[in-house]
Design a protein around this motif. Sequence first.
Motif, PDB file in Angstrom:
ATOM      1  N   TYR A 230      14.462  37.264 -15.419  1.00 30.63           N
ATOM      2  CA  TYR A 230      13.459  36.198 -15.367  1.00 30.63           C
ATOM      3  C   TYR A 230      12.301  36.435 -16.332  1.00 30.63           C
ATOM      4  O   TYR A 230      11.714  35.503 -16.893  1.00 30.63           O
ATOM      5  CB  TYR A 230      12.905  36.061 -13.940  1.00 30.63           C
ATOM      6  CG  TYR A 230      11.662  36.879 -13.706  1.00 30.63           C
ATOM      7  CD1 TYR A 230      10.394  36.297 -13.724  1.00 30.63           C
ATOM      8  CD2 TYR A 230      11.731  38.263 -13.533  1.00 30.63           C
ATOM      9  CE1 TYR A 230       9.247  37.059 -13.548  1.00 30.63           C
ATOM     10  CE2 TYR A 230      10.600  39.018 -13.351  1.00 30.63           C
ATOM     11  CZ  TYR A 230       9.364  38.417 -13.357  1.00 30.63           C
ATOM     12  OH  TYR A 230       8.233  39.179 -13.215  1.00 30.63           O
ATOM     13  N   SER A 265       7.605  24.311  -5.226  1.00 30.33           N
ATOM     14  CA  SER A 265       8.936  24.825  -4.888  1.00 30.33           C
ATOM     15  C   SER A 265       9.108  25.235  -3.426  1.00 30.33           C
ATOM     16  O   SER A 265      10.220  25.120  -2.894  1.00 30.33           O
ATOM     17  CB  SER A 265       9.295  25.995  -5.813  1.00 30.33           C
ATOM     18  OG  SER A 265       8.372  27.064  -5.716  1.00 30.33           O
ATOM     19  N   TRP A 269      12.610  24.696  -0.806  1.00 32.71           N
ATOM     20  CA  TRP A 269      13.433  25.813  -0.349  1.00 32.71           C
ATOM     21  C   TRP A 269      13.226  26.208   1.106  1.00 32.71           C
ATOM     22  O   TRP A 269      13.975  27.027   1.631  1.00 32.71           O
ATOM     23  CB  TRP A 269      13.145  27.037  -1.233  1.00 32.71           C
ATOM     24  CG  TRP A 269      13.672  26.892  -2.620  1.00 32.71           C
ATOM     25  CD1 TRP A 269      12.991  26.439  -3.710  1.00 32.71           C
ATOM     26  CD2 TRP A 269      15.002  27.172  -3.069  1.00 32.71           C
ATOM     27  NE1 TRP A 269      13.804  26.430  -4.814  1.00 32.71           N
ATOM     28  CE2 TRP A 269      15.051  26.874  -4.456  1.00 32.71           C
ATOM     29  CE3 TRP A 269      16.159  27.652  -2.443  1.00 32.71           C
ATOM     30  CZ2 TRP A 269      16.200  27.046  -5.224  1.00 32.71           C
ATOM     31  CZ3 TRP A 269      17.308  27.819  -3.198  1.00 32.71           C
ATOM     32  CH2 TRP A 269      17.327  27.511  -4.573  1.00 32.71           C
ATOM     33  N   VAL A 285      18.841  30.705  -5.796  1.00 40.19           N
ATOM     34  CA  VAL A 285      17.634  30.796  -6.624  1.00 40.19           C
ATOM     35  C   VAL A 285      17.965  31.346  -8.011  1.00 40.19           C
ATOM     36  O   VAL A 285      17.533  30.791  -9.041  1.00 40.19           O
ATOM     37  CB  VAL A 285      16.580  31.679  -5.920  1.00 40.19           C
ATOM     38  CG1 VAL A 285      15.462  32.046  -6.883  1.00 40.19           C
ATOM     39  CG2 VAL A 285      16.007  30.957  -4.704  1.00 40.19           C
ATOM     40  N   SER A 287      20.750  31.323  -9.649  1.00 39.03           N
ATOM     41  CA  SER A 287      21.541  30.370 -10.441  1.00 39.03           C
ATOM     42  C   SER A 287      20.627  29.349 -11.114  1.00 39.03           C
ATOM     43  O   SER A 287      20.830  28.993 -12.281  1.00 39.03           O
ATOM     44  CB  SER A 287      22.563  29.668  -9.537  1.00 39.03           C
ATOM     45  OG  SER A 287      23.476  30.593  -8.984  1.00 39.03           O
ATOM     46  N   GLY A 288      19.622  28.876 -10.386  1.00 41.74           N
ATOM     47  CA  GLY A 288      18.679  27.934 -10.971  1.00 41.74           C
ATOM     48  C   GLY A 288      17.854  28.547 -12.087  1.00 41.74           C
ATOM     49  O   GLY A 288      17.624  27.927 -13.134  1.00 41.74           O
ATOM     50  N   ILE A 289      17.408  29.789 -11.893  1.00 42.27           N
ATOM     51  CA  ILE A 289      16.631  30.471 -12.931  1.00 42.27           C
ATOM     52  C   ILE A 289      17.482  30.667 -14.190  1.00 42.27           C
ATOM     53  O   ILE A 289      16.990  30.520 -15.315  1.00 42.27           O
ATOM     54  CB  ILE A 289      16.115  31.833 -12.424  1.00 42.27           C
ATOM     55  CG1 ILE A 289      15.244  31.660 -11.182  1.00 42.27           C
ATOM     56  CG2 ILE A 289      15.305  32.543 -13.512  1.00 42.27           C
ATOM     57  CD1 ILE A 289      14.865  32.966 -10.505  1.00 42.27           C
ATOM     58  N   SER A 314      11.035  25.460 -10.322  1.00 44.32           N
ATOM     59  CA  SER A 314      11.430  25.161  -8.952  1.00 44.32           C
ATOM     60  C   SER A 314      12.120  26.336  -8.271  1.00 44.32           C
ATOM     61  O   SER A 314      12.305  26.316  -7.056  1.00 44.32           O
ATOM     62  CB  SER A 314      12.368  23.940  -8.929  1.00 44.32           C
ATOM     63  OG  SER A 314      11.698  22.798  -9.401  1.00 44.32           O
ATOM     64  N   CYS A 315      12.507  27.339  -9.063  1.00 44.84           N
ATOM     65  CA  CYS A 315      13.297  28.447  -8.523  1.00 44.84           C
ATOM     66  C   CYS A 315      12.629  29.813  -8.634  1.00 44.84           C
ATOM     67  O   CYS A 315      12.792  30.657  -7.746  1.00 44.84           O
ATOM     68  CB  CYS A 315      14.656  28.515  -9.245  1.00 44.84           C
ATOM     69  SG  CYS A 315      15.675  27.044  -9.043  1.00 44.84           S
ATOM     70  N   MET A 318      10.736  31.748  -5.941  1.00 48.41           N
ATOM     71  CA  MET A 318      11.427  31.782  -4.660  1.00 48.41           C
ATOM     72  C   MET A 318      12.305  33.019  -4.508  1.00 48.41           C
ATOM     73  O   MET A 318      12.808  33.290  -3.410  1.00 48.41           O
ATOM     74  CB  MET A 318      12.254  30.513  -4.471  1.00 48.41           C
ATOM     75  CG  MET A 318      11.411  29.246  -4.333  1.00 48.41           C
ATOM     76  SD  MET A 318      10.260  29.280  -2.913  1.00 48.41           S
ATOM     77  CE  MET A 318       8.714  29.827  -3.683  1.00 48.41           C
TER      78      MET A 318
END
Length: 392
Positions: A230, A265, A269, A285, A287-289, A314-315, A318
């Motif tokens: 990330y 976010s 979630w 989470v 997978s979205g990042i 959005s991820c 989280m």
Amino acid sequence: MTHPSKVPANPWLVLAGLSLGVLVTNGFGRFAYGLILPAMRADLDWTYAQAGWLNTANALGYIAGAVGTMLALRRRGPAGLFALGLAVTAVALVATSALPALWWQSLWRFLTGLFGALSFSTAGALAARLWADNPRLNALGIAILFGSGGGSAIVLCGATLPPMLAAWGDGSWRWAWVIVGVLSLAMAPLGLWAARRAPVPPRREVSAPPLPSGRMLAEYAGYAGFGLGYIVYLTFLSAWMKEQAASPLQVALVWVLLGGCITLSPMLWRGVFARHASGRPLAMVLSGIALGSALPVLWPTLPGLVVSAVIFGSCVFMAPSAVTNFSRKNLPPESWGSAISLFTVVFAVAQTIGPYAAGALGDLTGSIGTSLLAASAILLAGAAVAALQKPL
């Protein structure tokens, strides 16, 4: 064993104060650098590897702080560690502006990471007791803690720093750190007050049974993938946009959207966290990042960057909420602080590698976009492993 104190009369105000602590130590302390980096790199003639090194220094400090927190929680409560981390981080951000030398910048990035970890590692344990008897509100509170704190910092920095640096020139990076540091000092009092008012989690005794770490390996591995992947996006997004000749207003727009989506976010979630005690939330989470990290390269236009910021934002915050929620649902209260600290150590070790390796890869290939794609692949691998985690 100590007994938890009563829930405060206004837990939402306490949560707001704890969120301000996360805003300073995690938002300003870690992510403001990604917005200031292009100006520092241009003014100080740094390579991508040198620029990445500063976030690696920050991550090294984070490792020391996370390990120190894990050990200190056997003797001290989390409130004092949270307060110490918040106060010193605010001072360190101001000090970053003083000298341009790489050793000076490395020192204060290290100290920001070290003391930021004290607050970040204990914030979740403090917030987890605010609604201990209401799983849905508890999951929402933990998600808000990490989402609103970091997201608000990115909105504030994204809306102000790119236009300011464009108007004042690359040499004004020092003033950017002054602004961030002064804001941190202004926000610290409410955070310190909240630490004193938060319910005290039961202290984990020296003789307490060890954490069931062997049964949590998939969650640890997934969180390591998060730490490794990330940070590349948040360190080098502005640099990638500069490579694509994006205007300062476009940079500001993307970062404000990113921070706004981070802030919102928790609402997306909270149901997922309330329903699952397995590794599925962390896998979703990550997978979205991963998708958000790849989109700036696969779709290198303003619409692509906007979609990327929305998905990533959005991820991204989280992931800490996912492992905090996993700890809360699967472990006794006296183990929450130690478990979250151990997750933070795993995350911090992985995070150390990401920025410098991504910078070196960007220097080697001539584009930081290659590093964004590599980070996306690592995040997808972490998601696959986290999906294997079963409830304890």
